[in-house]
Design a protein around this motif. Structure first.
Motif, PDB file in Angstrom:
ATOM      1  N   TRP A  77       0.810  -1.223   0.000  1.00  0.00           N
ATOM      2  CA  TRP A  77       0.000   0.000   0.000  1.00  0.00           C
ATOM      3  C   TRP A  77       0.838   1.267   0.000  1.00  0.00           C
ATOM      4  O   TRP A  77       0.290   2.375   0.040  1.00  0.00           O
ATOM      5  CB  TRP A  77      -0.957  -0.011   1.204  1.00  0.00           C
ATOM      6  CG  TRP A  77      -2.119  -0.898   0.950  1.00  0.00           C
ATOM      7  CD1 TRP A  77      -2.248  -2.215   1.283  1.00  0.00           C
ATOM      8  CD2 TRP A  77      -3.312  -0.553   0.261  1.00  0.00           C
ATOM      9  NE1 TRP A  77      -3.455  -2.693   0.845  1.00  0.00           N
ATOM     10  CE2 TRP A  77      -4.126  -1.689   0.210  1.00  0.00           C
ATOM     11  CE3 TRP A  77      -3.774   0.622  -0.327  1.00  0.00           C
ATOM     12  CZ2 TRP A  77      -5.387  -1.694  -0.393  1.00  0.00           C
ATOM     13  CZ3 TRP A  77      -5.019   0.626  -0.932  1.00  0.00           C
ATOM     14  CH2 TRP A  77      -5.809  -0.531  -0.953  1.00  0.00           C
ATOM     15  N   SER A  78       2.157   1.147  -0.029  1.00  0.00           N
ATOM     16  CA  SER A  78       3.058   2.313   0.023  1.00  0.00           C
ATOM     17  C   SER A  78       2.688   3.236   1.180  1.00  0.00           C
ATOM     18  O   SER A  78       2.648   4.456   1.052  1.00  0.00           O
ATOM     19  CB  SER A  78       3.037   3.090  -1.301  1.00  0.00           C
ATOM     20  OG  SER A  78       3.490   2.271  -2.346  1.00  0.00           O
ATOM     21  N   SER A  79       2.435   2.629   2.319  1.00  0.00           N
ATOM     22  CA  SER A  79       2.044   3.362   3.519  1.00  0.00           C
ATOM     23  C   SER A  79       3.289   3.628   4.356  1.00  0.00           C
ATOM     24  O   SER A  79       3.716   2.791   5.146  1.00  0.00           O
ATOM     25  CB  SER A  79       1.008   2.560   4.312  1.00  0.00           C
ATOM     26  OG  SER A  79       0.644   3.259   5.475  1.00  0.00           O
ATOM     27  N   GLU A  80       3.876   4.814   4.158  1.00  0.00           N
ATOM     28  CA  GLU A  80       5.148   5.121   4.806  1.00  0.00           C
ATOM     29  C   GLU A  80       5.029   5.244   6.319  1.00  0.00           C
ATOM     30  O   GLU A  80       5.937   4.853   7.046  1.00  0.00           O
ATOM     31  CB  GLU A  80       5.765   6.371   4.192  1.00  0.00           C
ATOM     32  CG  GLU A  80       6.168   6.168   2.746  1.00  0.00           C
ATOM     33  CD  GLU A  80       7.019   4.915   2.508  1.00  0.00           C
ATOM     34  OE1 GLU A  80       7.961   4.668   3.281  1.00  0.00           O
ATOM     35  OE2 GLU A  80       6.720   4.180   1.548  1.00  0.00           O
ATOM     36  N   GLU A  82       2.985   3.555   8.209  1.00  0.00           N
ATOM     37  CA  GLU A  82       2.899   2.181   8.713  1.00  0.00           C
ATOM     38  C   GLU A  82       4.248   1.482   8.613  1.00  0.00           C
ATOM     39  O   GLU A  82       4.655   0.752   9.518  1.00  0.00           O
ATOM     40  CB  GLU A  82       1.826   1.401   7.934  1.00  0.00           C
ATOM     41  CG  GLU A  82       1.355   0.184   8.642  1.00  0.00           C
ATOM     42  CD  GLU A  82       0.694   0.486   9.966  1.00  0.00           C
ATOM     43  OE1 GLU A  82       0.598  -0.429  10.791  1.00  0.00           O
ATOM     44  OE2 GLU A  82       0.269   1.618  10.213  1.00  0.00           O
ATOM     45  N   SER A 163      -3.588   1.138   6.416  1.00  0.00           N
ATOM     46  CA  SER A 163      -2.835   1.747   5.311  1.00  0.00           C
ATOM     47  C   SER A 163      -3.716   2.645   4.453  1.00  0.00           C
ATOM     48  O   SER A 163      -3.298   3.741   4.055  1.00  0.00           O
ATOM     49  CB  SER A 163      -2.193   0.656   4.452  1.00  0.00           C
ATOM     50  OG  SER A 163      -1.233  -0.061   5.201  1.00  0.00           O
ATOM     51  N   MET A 164      -4.929   2.190   4.183  1.00  0.00           N
ATOM     52  CA  MET A 164      -5.844   3.015   3.393  1.00  0.00           C
ATOM     53  C   MET A 164      -6.155   4.322   4.121  1.00  0.00           C
ATOM     54  O   MET A 164      -6.153   5.398   3.509  1.00  0.00           O
ATOM     55  CB  MET A 164      -7.129   2.239   3.104  1.00  0.00           C
ATOM     56  CG  MET A 164      -6.944   1.084   2.141  1.00  0.00           C
ATOM     57  SD  MET A 164      -8.399   0.028   2.037  1.00  0.00           S
ATOM     58  CE  MET A 164      -9.410   0.988   0.929  1.00  0.00           C
ATOM     59  N   ASN A 167      -3.139   6.602   3.953  1.00  0.00           N
ATOM     60  CA  ASN A 167      -2.927   7.139   2.606  1.00  0.00           C
ATOM     61  C   ASN A 167      -3.994   8.159   2.209  1.00  0.00           C
ATOM     62  O   ASN A 167      -3.673   9.200   1.647  1.00  0.00           O
ATOM     63  CB  ASN A 167      -2.878   6.010   1.582  1.00  0.00           C
ATOM     64  CG  ASN A 167      -1.602   5.191   1.671  1.00  0.00           C
ATOM     65  OD1 ASN A 167      -0.680   5.508   2.419  1.00  0.00           O
ATOM     66  ND2 ASN A 167      -1.552   4.110   0.918  1.00  0.00           N
ATOM     67  N   GLU A 170      -3.417  11.280   4.125  1.00  0.00           N
ATOM     68  CA  GLU A 170      -2.045  11.755   3.966  1.00  0.00           C
ATOM     69  C   GLU A 170      -1.348  12.000   5.299  1.00  0.00           C
ATOM     70  O   GLU A 170      -0.721  13.036   5.520  1.00  0.00           O
ATOM     71  CB  GLU A 170      -2.006  12.990   3.072  1.00  0.00           C
ATOM     72  CG  GLU A 170      -2.494  12.695   1.672  1.00  0.00           C
ATOM     73  CD  GLU A 170      -2.515  13.894   0.739  1.00  0.00           C
ATOM     74  OE1 GLU A 170      -2.380  15.061   1.196  1.00  0.00           O
ATOM     75  OE2 GLU A 170      -2.678  13.658  -0.472  1.00  0.00           O
ATOM     76  N   GLY A 173       4.821  10.268   7.064  1.00  0.00           N
ATOM     77  CA  GLY A 173       5.470   8.966   7.108  1.00  0.00           C
ATOM     78  C   GLY A 173       6.298   8.581   8.295  1.00  0.00           C
ATOM     79  O   GLY A 173       6.844   7.500   8.307  1.00  0.00           O
TER      80      GLY A 173
END
Length: 180
Positions: A77-80, A82, A163-164, A167, A170, A173
């Motif tokens: 999920w590119s969740s920085e 997390e 993660s959602m 994201n 915003e 991170g």
């Protein structure tokens, strides 16, 4: 467009305050990350934080394995936030730095055992294909048992929600380790 910001923790409604106090009284000890956003909907926040407590602290998977699954989810999920929060937790739980770095760079991790491989394959396939093959399912059951696969699926689902949320709203991170 500015995204929804977390409510001011010093000016919560009674419903929001009840959720915040439940989080603080639990193993997380602080209301941060997605939980701050969820305070806008206290019922969601209460249910989500309870599910998160089970997934992170009370499931049948030992921390090393659940953290591996969480890192795969954070990377998919590119969740920085997390990723930042759980990288240290994963290291402390015994996930090797080489495995963590491989997940971070989308490389093939150097697994130390079949259980790690089964969790990684299950998590990656479920996140990318939205289902798992019979072979991946069978490997996961062999390594974790049926109940472990239920817990693994729950962990992946919960951390997808986390993660959602991070994201969509915003959330920056640099999450602290106690985040979720």
């Amino acid at each position: 467009m500015e995204r929804l910001q977390p409510p001011d923790l010093d000016n919560l409604t009674p419903e929001q305050e009840a959720v915040a106090q439940a989080i603080i009284a639990g193993p997380r000890k602080a209301v941060i990350g997605p939980m701050r956003i969820w305070l806008h909907r206290p019922d969601l926040g209460q249910h989500a934080q309870r599910l998160g407590q089970y997934c992170r602290f009370d499931s049948s998977l030992p921390p090393e394995l659940s953290e591996l699954a969480i890192l795969v989810t954070a990377r998919v999920w590119s969740s920085e936030f997390e990723w930042s929060a759980h990288k240290k937790i994963a290291l402390d739980a015994g996930v090797s730095p080489a495995i963590i770095e491989a997940i971070r760079t989308h490389a093939e991790p150097p697994f130390e055992n079949d259980t790690q491989r089964a969790i990684y394959d299950f998590a990656r396939m479920l996140h990318t294909d939205r289902k798992v093959s019979d072979a991946v399912y069978a490997a996961a059951v062999k390594e974790l048992g049926s109940e472990g696969v239920v817990d693994l699926t729950g962990i992946l689902g919960y951390y997808t929600l986390v993660s959602m949320t991070l994201n969509v709203f915003e959330v920056p991170g640099e999450g602290p380790p106690e985040m979720t």
